[in-house]
Design a protein around this motif. Structure first.
Motif, PDB file in Angstrom:
ATOM      1  N   VAL A   9       9.395  11.059  17.861  1.00 21.68           N
ATOM      2  CA  VAL A   9       7.955  10.809  18.058  1.00 21.68           C
ATOM      3  C   VAL A   9       7.163  12.003  17.542  1.00 21.68           C
ATOM      4  CG1 VAL A   9       6.120  10.551  19.780  1.00 21.68           C
ATOM      5  CG2 VAL A   9       8.194   9.159  19.956  1.00 21.68           C
ATOM      6  N   THR A  10       7.605  13.205  17.896  1.00 22.24           N
ATOM      7  CA  THR A  10       6.940  14.425  17.418  1.00 22.24           C
ATOM      8  C   THR A  10       7.035  14.539  15.901  1.00 22.24           C
ATOM      9  OG1 THR A  10       7.416  15.554  19.489  1.00 22.24           O
ATOM     10  CG2 THR A  10       6.928  16.946  17.595  1.00 22.24           C
ATOM     11  N   ASP A  11       8.239  14.297  15.366  1.00 25.44           N
ATOM     12  CA  ASP A  11       8.449  14.409  13.920  1.00 25.44           C
ATOM     13  C   ASP A  11       7.612  13.403  13.137  1.00 25.44           C
ATOM     14  OD1 ASP A  11      10.232  16.452  14.400  1.00 25.44           O
ATOM     15  OD2 ASP A  11      12.032  15.263  13.967  1.00 25.44           O
ATOM     16  N   ILE A  12       7.502  12.188  13.644  1.00 30.75           N
ATOM     17  CA  ILE A  12       6.762  11.161  12.903  1.00 30.75           C
ATOM     18  C   ILE A  12       5.268  11.476  12.895  1.00 30.75           C
ATOM     19  CG2 ILE A  12       6.333   9.423  14.699  1.00 30.75           C
ATOM     20  CD1 ILE A  12       7.629   8.639  11.196  1.00 30.75           C
ATOM     21  N   LYS A  13       4.773  12.050  13.987  1.00 27.66           N
ATOM     22  CA  LYS A  13       3.357  12.441  14.008  1.00 27.66           C
ATOM     23  C   LYS A  13       3.073  13.482  12.933  1.00 27.66           C
ATOM     24  CE  LYS A  13       2.617  11.511  18.903  1.00 27.66           C
ATOM     25  NZ  LYS A  13       2.302  12.112  20.212  1.00 27.66           N
ATOM     26  N   LYS A  14       3.953  14.466  12.808  1.00 24.63           N
ATOM     27  CA  LYS A  14       3.806  15.491  11.769  1.00 24.63           C
ATOM     28  C   LYS A  14       3.956  14.872  10.379  1.00 24.63           C
ATOM     29  CE  LYS A  14       5.680  19.144  14.698  1.00 24.63           C
ATOM     30  NZ  LYS A  14       6.861  19.997  14.935  1.00 24.63           N
ATOM     31  N   ALA A  15       4.914  13.967  10.242  1.00 29.17           N
ATOM     32  CA  ALA A  15       5.184  13.338   8.944  1.00 29.17           C
ATOM     33  C   ALA A  15       3.993  12.526   8.444  1.00 29.17           C
ATOM     34  CB  ALA A  15       6.430  12.450   9.032  1.00 29.17           C
ATOM     35  N   VAL A  16       3.299  11.849   9.334  1.00 29.60           N
ATOM     36  CA  VAL A  16       2.151  11.037   8.930  1.00 29.60           C
ATOM     37  C   VAL A  16       1.096  11.917   8.265  1.00 29.60           C
ATOM     38  CG1 VAL A  16       0.203   9.673   9.791  1.00 29.60           C
ATOM     39  CG2 VAL A  16       2.517   9.160  10.562  1.00 29.60           C
ATOM     40  N   ALA A  17       0.780  13.025   8.896  1.00 30.59           N
ATOM     41  CA  ALA A  17      -0.244  13.922   8.331  1.00 30.59           C
ATOM     42  C   ALA A  17       0.182  14.436   6.959  1.00 30.59           C
ATOM     43  CB  ALA A  17      -0.502  15.084   9.279  1.00 30.59           C
ATOM     44  N   LEU A  18       1.437  14.798   6.823  1.00 24.54           N
ATOM     45  CA  LEU A  18       1.929  15.326   5.548  1.00 24.54           C
ATOM     46  C   LEU A  18       2.070  14.240   4.477  1.00 24.54           C
ATOM     47  CD1 LEU A  18       4.645  17.786   6.905  1.00 24.54           C
ATOM     48  CD2 LEU A  18       2.426  18.377   5.880  1.00 24.54           C
ATOM     49  N   ALA A  19       2.482  13.047   4.877  1.00 31.39           N
ATOM     50  CA  ALA A  19       2.693  11.956   3.918  1.00 31.39           C
ATOM     51  C   ALA A  19       1.411  11.587   3.195  1.00 31.39           C
ATOM     52  CB  ALA A  19       3.264  10.728   4.629  1.00 31.39           C
ATOM     53  N   TYR A  20       0.303  11.587   3.922  1.00 29.91           N
ATOM     54  CA  TYR A  20      -0.978  11.251   3.308  1.00 29.91           C
ATOM     55  C   TYR A  20      -1.496  12.373   2.409  1.00 29.91           C
ATOM     56  CZ  TYR A  20      -1.457   6.868   5.783  1.00 29.91           C
ATOM     57  OH  TYR A  20      -1.262   5.582   6.226  1.00 29.91           O
ATOM     58  N   LYS A  21      -0.811  13.521   2.445  1.00 34.47           N
ATOM     59  CA  LYS A  21      -1.134  14.631   1.545  1.00 34.47           C
ATOM     60  C   LYS A  21      -0.176  14.664   0.354  1.00 34.47           C
ATOM     61  CE  LYS A  21      -3.079  17.462   5.195  1.00 34.47           C
ATOM     62  NZ  LYS A  21      -2.920  18.652   6.036  1.00 34.47           N
TER      63      LYS A  21
ATOM     64  N   LEU B 286      -0.201  -3.202   0.255  1.00 36.95           N
ATOM     65  CA  LEU B 286      -0.320  -2.030   1.117  1.00 36.95           C
ATOM     66  C   LEU B 286       0.028  -0.755   0.343  1.00 36.95           C
ATOM     67  CD1 LEU B 286       1.305  -3.480   4.345  1.00 36.95           C
ATOM     68  CD2 LEU B 286      -1.096  -2.876   4.051  1.00 36.95           C
ATOM     69  N   ALA B 287       1.102  -0.812  -0.442  1.00 37.00           N
ATOM     70  CA  ALA B 287       1.513   0.349  -1.237  1.00 37.00           C
ATOM     71  C   ALA B 287       0.459   0.711  -2.271  1.00 37.00           C
ATOM     72  CB  ALA B 287       2.855   0.076  -1.914  1.00 37.00           C
ATOM     73  N   SER B 288      -0.144  -0.293  -2.871  1.00 33.53           N
ATOM     74  CA  SER B 288      -1.193  -0.037  -3.860  1.00 33.53           C
ATOM     75  C   SER B 288      -2.349   0.728  -3.232  1.00 33.53           C
ATOM     76  CB  SER B 288      -1.687  -1.361  -4.445  1.00 33.53           C
ATOM     77  OG  SER B 288      -2.704  -1.133  -5.378  1.00 33.53           O
ATOM     78  N   ASP B 289      -2.742   0.327  -2.030  1.00 33.48           N
ATOM     79  CA  ASP B 289      -3.799   1.042  -1.303  1.00 33.48           C
ATOM     80  C   ASP B 289      -3.382   2.479  -0.987  1.00 33.48           C
ATOM     81  OD1 ASP B 289      -5.387  -1.223  -1.323  1.00 33.48           O
ATOM     82  OD2 ASP B 289      -4.970  -1.767   0.762  1.00 33.48           O
ATOM     83  N   LEU B 290      -2.130   2.651  -0.566  1.00 35.85           N
ATOM     84  CA  LEU B 290      -1.642   3.985  -0.240  1.00 35.85           C
ATOM     85  C   LEU B 290      -1.589   4.894  -1.466  1.00 35.85           C
ATOM     86  CD1 LEU B 290       1.246   3.110   2.231  1.00 35.85           C
ATOM     87  CD2 LEU B 290      -0.777   4.471   2.757  1.00 35.85           C
ATOM     88  N   VAL B 291      -1.080   4.368  -2.580  1.00 35.58           N
ATOM     89  CA  VAL B 291      -1.000   5.169  -3.803  1.00 35.58           C
ATOM     90  C   VAL B 291      -2.397   5.587  -4.239  1.00 35.58           C
ATOM     91  CG1 VAL B 291      -0.415   5.097  -6.270  1.00 35.58           C
ATOM     92  CG2 VAL B 291       1.217   4.246  -4.571  1.00 35.58           C
ATOM     93  N   GLN B 292      -3.343   4.672  -4.158  1.00 36.80           N
ATOM     94  CA  GLN B 292      -4.720   5.004  -4.530  1.00 36.80           C
ATOM     95  C   GLN B 292      -5.273   6.091  -3.606  1.00 36.80           C
ATOM     96  OE1 GLN B 292      -6.440   3.747  -7.282  1.00 36.80           O
ATOM     97  NE2 GLN B 292      -7.792   5.420  -6.763  1.00 36.80           N
ATOM     98  N   LYS B 293      -5.010   5.952  -2.321  1.00 35.93           N
ATOM     99  CA  LYS B 293      -5.525   6.918  -1.350  1.00 35.93           C
ATOM    100  C   LYS B 293      -4.861   8.286  -1.507  1.00 35.93           C
ATOM    101  CE  LYS B 293      -6.372   7.549   3.549  1.00 35.93           C
ATOM    102  NZ  LYS B 293      -6.468   6.921   4.822  1.00 35.93           N
TER     103      LYS B 293
END
Length: 153
Positions: free
Chosen positions: A55-67, A134-141
């Motif tokens: 749970v802790t790792d995934i919270k950190k991963a989300v912030a980093l993944a969007y970067k 969904l992936a297309s939106d993520l790649v654009q973002k």
């Protein structure tokens, strides 16, 4: 049960409220185009410590993944596919979406290609279309460019 599959078709606020009503919470604010893992409350028992760590790792991963962090994106795709010891709600469509983001990152490995095939190929055509959107939106973002199509699905 339609909950995890149907959530992708609803608006972000409805997804958030439904997740809360199920006793789970989102690890970051939901916005259009986000494919954010939904964490669960870890159950007491032998796997509780592992679950809480995930749970802790995934919270950190989300912030980093969007970067644009590939390791974090891999963590999210993995957890969405396996549940990470009960820490994350399994969502194959979202997992496939993140694998497609990784395929579009410019930093893929042979293992990434294999994971994309293993996750995405068994899905229905409608699920694949949803994952691509969904992936297309993520790649654009994340990368500020259109998604490159992949034949791995």
């Amino acid at each position: 049960m339609c909950v995890s599959h149907c959530l992708h078709k609803e608006n972000p606020m409805l997804k958030f409220l439904l997740a809360l009503s199920m006793g789970v919470f989102c690890v970051s604010p939901l916005q259009a185009g986000d494919v954010t893992p939904v964490t669960k409350s870890c159950q007491p028992g032998a796997k509780q410590a592992q679950c809480e760590r995930w749970v802790t790792d995934i919270k950190k991963a989300v912030a980093l993944a969007y970067k644009g962090d590939n390791g974090a994106q891999r963590t999210i795709a993995f957890c969405l596919s396996t549940g990470c010891h009960g820490a994350v709600a399994i969502d194959k469509v979202a997992s496939c979406s993140w694998h497609l983001v990784i395929a579009n990152s410019g930093s893929t490995t042979v293992l990434d290609s294999s994971n994309t095939r293993n996750t995405c190929r068994p899905m229905t055509p409608a699920e694949k279309d949803e994952a691509r959107a969904l992936a297309s939106d993520l790649v654009q973002k994340i990368y500020k460019r259109p998604m490159v199509k992949t034949d791995q699905m």
